[in-house]
Design a protein around this motif. Structure first.
Motif, short mmCIF file in Angstrom:
data_model
loop_
_atom_site.label_atom_id
_atom_site.label_comp_id
_atom_site.label_asym_id
_atom_site.label_seq_id
_atom_site.Cartn_x
_atom_site.Cartn_y
_atom_site.Cartn_z
N SER A 12 15.52 89.99 30.87
CA SER A 12 16.84 90.63 30.95
C SER A 12 16.98 91.88 30.09
O SER A 12 17.79 92.75 30.38
N CYS A 13 16.22 91.97 29.00
CA CYS A 13 16.38 93.12 28.09
C CYS A 13 15.60 94.31 28.64
O CYS A 13 14.49 94.62 28.19
N TYR A 14 16.17 94.99 29.62
CA TYR A 14 15.45 96.03 30.34
C TYR A 14 15.30 97.32 29.54
O TYR A 14 16.23 97.80 28.93
N LEU B 73 14.68 100.55 31.24
CA LEU B 73 14.64 100.97 32.64
C LEU B 73 13.48 101.91 32.95
O LEU B 73 12.94 101.90 34.05
N ASP C 291 18.99 87.26 33.38
CA ASP C 291 20.34 87.77 33.18
C ASP C 291 20.79 88.62 34.36
O ASP C 291 20.53 89.82 34.42
N ARG D 72 23.52 89.86 35.05
CA ARG D 72 24.49 90.92 34.75
C ARG D 72 23.83 92.31 34.76
O ARG D 72 24.52 93.32 34.84
N TYR D 73 22.50 92.34 34.69
CA TYR D 73 21.79 93.62 34.66
C TYR D 73 21.11 93.95 35.99
O TYR D 73 20.55 95.03 36.14
N GLN E 280 21.54 97.30 38.05
CA GLN E 280 21.04 98.55 37.48
C GLN E 280 19.68 98.96 38.06
O GLN E 280 19.27 100.11 37.90
N THR F 23 26.63 87.80 38.50
CA THR F 23 26.94 88.11 37.10
C THR F 23 26.57 86.94 36.19
O THR F 23 26.89 86.94 35.02
N TYR G 170 24.20 84.46 33.94
CA TYR G 170 23.03 84.64 33.07
C TYR G 170 21.78 84.03 33.70
O TYR G 170 20.75 84.69 33.82
#
Length: 240
Positions: free
Chosen positions: A157-159, A161, A179, A181-182, A185, A229, A231
């Protein structure tokens, strides 16, 4: 020698626990599991609750792993939780530590294991692997994650980009975990990296639970309403 067993609980469906995992859980005197904050139920525990031997009345201990990025806070958390875990093991109890998915894929166990090896070498560790969500998801939507000479990438999840885009240029299948939520993107980013509108697109959330949602379509058909959205989600995009 003091023993500790870490059990991978899979994607959320109790029927996807391995036979070995079920045996370890039923024999446990202490069951320890991660949670995001104090008072919040452990997802890992919810997966196995139906198979816990109530007559044995095992002690349930939640270890809090806050969802933060501050390195000092994280390291203090890992150290403190490792001490709590080790204390129970050194008391001679049959201790099982639960984790969602597999212990060695984006898991809290990875950090505890390092601390245990460094500070409590007298503890003998056994790890029971779990089925990870990407394989469960592939079976539900009928996608081959990789075949022949194809390559695939797994993105947390910790992209970053820019890294995702570079990876996408060189991979046939992109698997995004954890995640939702990302997720929105990266849709245009994947197209810029050469994934055509005909590419296979699939997205899911809450796999293995009553709230499960799974969708499959072409990348060009994706809209804002397609996304999630939640997790605990997964998204797979594959070139055709």
């Amino acid at each position: 020698m003091h023993d500790l067993i870490c059990v991978g609980c899979g994607p959320g469906d109790p029927e996807l626990l391995t036979v070995k995992a079920v045996k370890a859980i039923k024999e446990a005197e202490v069951i320890m599991c991660p949670t995001a904050k104090e008072g919040k139920p452990s997802i890992a525990l919810s997966v196995v609750e139906s198979i816990i031997e109530k007559s044995k009345n095992p002690e349930i201990v939640n270890l809090v792993f806050p969802m933060v990025k501050d390195k000092e806070t994280l390291e203090t958390t890992w150290e403190n939780n490792t001490k709590i875990l080790a204390q129970k093991v050194l008391e001679g109890k049959k201790v099982v530590y639960l984790t969602v998915g597999d212990p060695y894929l984006y898991s809290t166990w990875i950090y505890l294991n390092r601390e245990l090896q460094n500070k409590f070498p007298q503890i003998k560790i056994s790890v029971i692997p779990g089925i990870v969500s990407m394989f469960t998801f592939a079976s539900k939507v009928g996608i081959s994650l990789a075949e022949g000479a194809e390559t695939m990438a797994v993105i947390p999840s910790c992209y970053d980009l820019s890294r995702v885009k570079e990876t996408a240029r060189n991979c046939d299948t992109m698997i995004f975990l954890k995640d939702g939520r990302y997720f929105d993107q990266v849709i245009n980013l994947l197209k810029e990296a050469g994934f055509s509108d005909d590419s296979i697109f699939a997205i899911g959330q809450d796999l293995g639970t009553p709230n499960e949602i799974v969708r499959k379509m072409k990348l060009g058909e994706v809209s804002e309403s397609t996304m999630t959205t939640k997790y605990f989600s997964i998204m797979v995009v594959k070139r055709v």
